[in-house]
Write a protein that holds these residues in place. Sequence first.
Motif, PDB file in Angstrom:
ATOM      1  N   GLY A  90      -0.167   7.996  10.247  1.00 56.87           N
ATOM      2  CA  GLY A  90       0.240   6.652  10.666  1.00 56.87           C
ATOM      3  C   GLY A  90       1.742   6.477  10.581  1.00 56.87           C
ATOM      4  N   HIS A  91       2.329   7.123   9.615  1.00 56.30           N
ATOM      5  CA  HIS A  91       3.795   7.158   9.501  1.00 56.30           C
ATOM      6  C   HIS A  91       4.144   8.615   9.223  1.00 56.30           C
ATOM      7  N   GLN A  92       4.709   9.268  10.220  1.00 57.89           N
ATOM      8  CA  GLN A  92       5.038  10.673  10.082  1.00 57.89           C
ATOM      9  C   GLN A  92       5.920  10.918   8.858  1.00 57.89           C
ATOM     10  N   ASN A 125       9.895  -4.000  16.141  1.00 53.72           N
ATOM     11  CA  ASN A 125       9.146  -2.753  15.921  1.00 53.72           C
ATOM     12  C   ASN A 125       9.928  -1.806  15.011  1.00 53.72           C
ATOM     13  N   GLU A 126      10.971  -2.312  14.366  1.00 52.73           N
ATOM     14  CA  GLU A 126      11.852  -1.492  13.533  1.00 52.73           C
ATOM     15  C   GLU A 126      12.274  -0.233  14.290  1.00 52.73           C
ATOM     16  N   GLY A 127      12.532  -0.411  15.590  1.00 51.52           N
ATOM     17  CA  GLY A 127      12.796   0.799  16.351  1.00 51.52           C
ATOM     18  C   GLY A 127      13.512   0.579  17.666  1.00 51.52           C
ATOM     19  N   PHE A 144       0.792  -1.237   0.000  1.00 49.22           N
ATOM     20  CA  PHE A 144       0.000   0.000   0.000  1.00 49.22           C
ATOM     21  C   PHE A 144       0.821   1.284   0.000  1.00 49.22           C
ATOM     22  N   TYR A 145       2.108   1.193   0.355  1.00 51.42           N
ATOM     23  CA  TYR A 145       2.887   2.448   0.299  1.00 51.42           C
ATOM     24  C   TYR A 145       3.956   2.434  -0.778  1.00 51.42           C
ATOM     25  N   ASP A 146       3.754   1.615  -1.796  1.00 49.92           N
ATOM     26  CA  ASP A 146       4.733   1.563  -2.892  1.00 49.92           C
ATOM     27  C   ASP A 146       4.860   2.891  -3.644  1.00 49.92           C
ATOM     28  N   MET A 175      -2.583   3.572   7.113  1.00 49.67           N
ATOM     29  CA  MET A 175      -2.382   3.050   5.757  1.00 49.67           C
ATOM     30  C   MET A 175      -1.524   3.933   4.847  1.00 49.67           C
ATOM     31  N   HIS A 176      -0.793   4.866   5.421  1.00 50.02           N
ATOM     32  CA  HIS A 176       0.266   5.580   4.693  1.00 50.02           C
ATOM     33  C   HIS A 176      -0.224   6.473   3.541  1.00 50.02           C
ATOM     34  N   GLU A 177      -1.525   6.814   3.526  1.00 46.07           N
ATOM     35  CA  GLU A 177      -1.944   7.743   2.459  1.00 46.07           C
ATOM     36  C   GLU A 177      -1.239   9.081   2.629  1.00 46.07           C
ATOM     37  N   GLY A 198       9.438   3.610  20.097  1.00 42.49           N
ATOM     38  CA  GLY A 198       8.818   3.098  18.894  1.00 42.49           C
ATOM     39  C   GLY A 198       9.660   3.047  17.642  1.00 42.49           C
ATOM     40  N   HIS A 199       8.977   3.187  16.537  1.00 45.65           N
ATOM     41  CA  HIS A 199       9.551   3.027  15.200  1.00 45.65           C
ATOM     42  C   HIS A 199      10.533   4.169  14.919  1.00 45.65           C
ATOM     43  N   ALA A 200      11.752   3.794  14.556  1.00 39.00           N
ATOM     44  CA  ALA A 200      12.817   4.790  14.484  1.00 39.00           C
ATOM     45  C   ALA A 200      12.630   5.796  13.347  1.00 39.00           C
ATOM     46  N   VAL A 201      12.210   5.328  12.188  1.00 39.67           N
ATOM     47  CA  VAL A 201      12.065   6.267  11.060  1.00 39.67           C
ATOM     48  C   VAL A 201      10.912   7.227  11.327  1.00 39.67           C
ATOM     49  N   ARG A 202       9.805   6.679  11.836  1.00 38.74           N
ATOM     50  CA  ARG A 202       8.667   7.545  12.170  1.00 38.74           C
ATOM     51  C   ARG A 202       9.117   8.651  13.135  1.00 38.74           C
ATOM     52  N   ALA A 242       8.776  -0.804   0.191  1.00 38.63           N
ATOM     53  CA  ALA A 242       9.286   0.429  -0.420  1.00 38.63           C
ATOM     54  C   ALA A 242      10.089   1.170   0.635  1.00 38.63           C
ATOM     55  N   CYS A 243      11.395   1.207   0.497  1.00 38.19           N
ATOM     56  CA  CYS A 243      12.113   1.748   1.640  1.00 38.19           C
ATOM     57  C   CYS A 243      13.496   2.309   1.349  1.00 38.19           C
ATOM     58  N   CYS A 244      14.522   1.627   1.881  1.00 40.66           N
ATOM     59  CA  CYS A 244      15.850   2.234   2.008  1.00 40.66           C
ATOM     60  C   CYS A 244      16.560   2.654   0.717  1.00 40.66           C
ATOM     61  N   CYS A 294      18.971  -1.237  13.146  1.00 46.50           N
ATOM     62  CA  CYS A 294      19.715  -0.103  12.589  1.00 46.50           C
ATOM     63  C   CYS A 294      19.380   0.153  11.123  1.00 46.50           C
ATOM     64  N   GLU A 295      18.130   0.414  10.856  1.00 43.26           N
ATOM     65  CA  GLU A 295      17.700   0.580   9.462  1.00 43.26           C
ATOM     66  C   GLU A 295      18.409   1.765   8.795  1.00 43.26           C
ATOM     67  N   THR A 296      18.761   1.577   7.542  1.00 43.48           N
ATOM     68  CA  THR A 296      19.402   2.669   6.791  1.00 43.48           C
ATOM     69  C   THR A 296      18.556   3.939   6.855  1.00 43.48           C
ATOM     70  N   PHE A 325      21.852  -2.371   2.057  1.00 41.85           N
ATOM     71  CA  PHE A 325      21.521  -2.929   3.363  1.00 41.85           C
ATOM     72  C   PHE A 325      20.244  -2.256   3.849  1.00 41.85           C
ATOM     73  N   TYR A 326      19.361  -3.034   4.414  1.00 43.48           N
ATOM     74  CA  TYR A 326      18.161  -2.505   5.073  1.00 43.48           C
ATOM     75  C   TYR A 326      18.538  -2.274   6.540  1.00 43.48           C
ATOM     76  N   GLY A 327      19.026  -3.348   7.186  1.00 47.92           N
ATOM     77  CA  GLY A 327      19.593  -3.215   8.528  1.00 47.92           C
ATOM     78  C   GLY A 327      21.105  -3.126   8.422  1.00 47.92           C
TER      79      GLY A 327
HETATM   80  O1  FUB Z   1       6.481   2.085   6.468  1.00 47.62           O
HETATM   81  C1  FUB Z   1       7.315   2.772   5.549  1.00 47.62           C
HETATM   82  C2  FUB Z   1       8.748   2.366   5.732  1.00 47.62           C
HETATM   83  O2  FUB Z   1       8.886   0.970   5.480  1.00 47.62           O
HETATM   84  C3  FUB Z   1       9.304   2.539   7.128  1.00 47.62           C
HETATM   85  O3  FUB Z   1       9.834   3.795   7.360  1.00 47.62           O
HETATM   86  C4  FUB Z   1      10.341   1.492   7.190  1.00 47.62           C
HETATM   87  O4  FUB Z   1      10.751   1.187   8.496  1.00 47.62           O
HETATM   88  C5  FUB Z   1       9.702   0.349   6.469  1.00 47.62           C
HETATM   89  O5  FUB Z   1       8.884  -0.378   7.321  1.00 47.62           O
END
Ligand code: FUB
Length: 660
Positions: free
Chosen positions: A206-208, A322-324, A92-94, A156-158, A270-274, A406-408, A338-340, A386-388
């Motif tokens: 939902g995801h800042q 929790n990716e965080g 959903f967030y591609d 849902m990342h809209e 929580g979630h580090a990227v958020r 969809a990410c790093c 340690c996500e990129t 690398f993702y992590g």
């Molecule tokens: O949810 C969007 C991104 O995908 C996050 O920032 C990453 O941690 C990965 O889950």
Amino acid sequence: MKRTFISLVLLSGCQWLLAQAPTRKFEPVSFSEVTITDDFWKPTMDKVATTTLQACIYQTEVKTPRIKNFEKVARGKNLPAGQAGEKHEGIFYDDSDVYKALEAIAYSLKNHPDPALEKKADEWIDKVAAAQLPDGYIGTYYSLGRLNERWSDMSMHEDYNGGHLLEAAVAYYNATGKRKLLDVAIRFADYFDSLFGPGKKHWVTGHQELELALVKLFRATGDKKYLEEAHWLLEERGHKYAKGYTWTDWKDTAYAQDVVPVRDQKEITGHAVRAMYMYTGAADVAALTGDEGYMKAMNTVWEDVVYRNMYVTGGIGSSGSNEGFSVDYDLPNEQAYCETCASVGMVFWNQRMNLLTGESKFIDVLEKSLYNGARDGLSLSGDHFFYGNPLASNGRHFRREWFGTACCPANIARLVASLGDYIYGASDKGLWVNLFVGSNTVLKFGKTDVPLTLETRYPWEGNVKLTLSPKTKIKFALHVRIPGWTQGQAAPGDLYAFEGNTNTPFTLSVNGKPASYTMDKGYAVVDREWKKGDVVELNLPMEVTRIVARPELKQDIERVALQRGPLVYCVEGADNNGKAWDLLLPDKAEFKTTFQKDLLEGVVTIQFLAPTIQVGQDGQSVNTETKTITAIPYYSWCNRGQNPMQVWLPKRIKDIKINN
Ligand code: FUB
Ligand code: ZN
């Protein structure tokens, strides 16, 4: 400095607030005004332009249906009423990957003009624009058969997709002057604003991401409603407004930093990227509104991150579940998440904190994350990721061509391509040199242009030469960052410390004579009248230092990490007969450094003598042998296949694992 329309709008936008709010101490000089010539970064940026972005395009357009989803939406718009359209494919967030790649292309065009790449971006932009619905909505997941469900689930990342659209649009406009994507972004932002805001519906992202993106849109357009919307979104958190299937399923809203209002937050959760994106947005809003609550909260949370939850590589988010973040001082090495993207986020947030406070400690952290945790995410070849980013490996880790989520990859691409944003800062009173990256730019003080050139072999050598060439004499304060690691500080706070004496002083000269300077907030300040051809030289001590961690950091007890300049080092099997876990680092090891131009695209390696332990084939006999061990910069590991690796080297025999 060439002033563009954007800059003029930015100035008028900020003036609305300047009178009533404390703002940044200085503004970053934009990537669009900085040409990078650096020996270390320019080849990486070229690699991003020629290889990484091609990988992003291939994966986005050919290998996965990310672009196809936009095409499907556009086709569906012309279907007769009632006829079912095509189905969405992927996650959903591609859509965010398309936007992040576009943003990276935008930055890249500045230092690596490429008409074919620009044409591809224009093609994608046409497809994105064609997928925007008449009301301004854009999002392929819901547009393809689920339109009546849109905005029903905040997780849902809209909004996240929308934020990346805004960032791409502003970057592409800044880089090319083309505004088609900017107009799409404005229509989306206006549409979002028509639904959510004071007196309208509640919304918790939902995801800042949209928060910081709206501030960028405000800066590009001067329309303050975008800034107000960003501020409102931040204020929505911590009041239990979040709704949605996935969201309510979360046991712990700390995951999305939604337990208490942003201004009351004291701990990183929580979630580090958020988290990184949220605090970046909060810092941007605070810079423009002077919101003291955010500034206070962010200082406290920043200390919680850096003093208790940051790896020596500047990476964050130790837990994969929790990716965080987990609990304080829980920083496992081999299991490190340690996500990129989290290191990329550290760069964003620390830049904003530096601009708000004028303190160099934030750039110390930014530099750490940039040269280590983030740079590690991109292979030397530019097409593996690398993702992590673990700090130890028994050889099971490897870099991948892409990830299902969809990410790093596009995130590290946009960071490297926008490096020009992080080097200099300027106000009407002075110039700040934050990163030592070979480059040139033209600053403007009043009506005087000040061309500036920075030459260096950093991070391999510590000499930095700055040549200033104002057309006429001009007085301003030059602030040169003196890295904390030259001042006996391994990192801000006391999570890490240098072992032994590391106090070789830096030197600073103007036109060959010792400079007269004062120290302020971590910068050497030379306030004088500058004339054409003035040369400032900074010499940083590039000795190998030993870093130890606080005892609470259990995984690093009786271990030492090596650092030289901003680079953290590791021992990798590829240089050491396939072994990286069979050695002990003696307390009195002597380090020799060599620049090896044919190794890993040119790196300074560290060599030292260390006892190693071998187990005989019978599994019972043990042999020890003193060997010359080679350590390489951490970011360059795992570019020669799967290998054992360690950053934290054991000092005592109880800690070694001889099989790897
Ligand atoms: O949810 C969007 C991104 O995908 C996050 O920032 C990453 O941690 C990965 O889950
Ligand atoms: Zn990521």
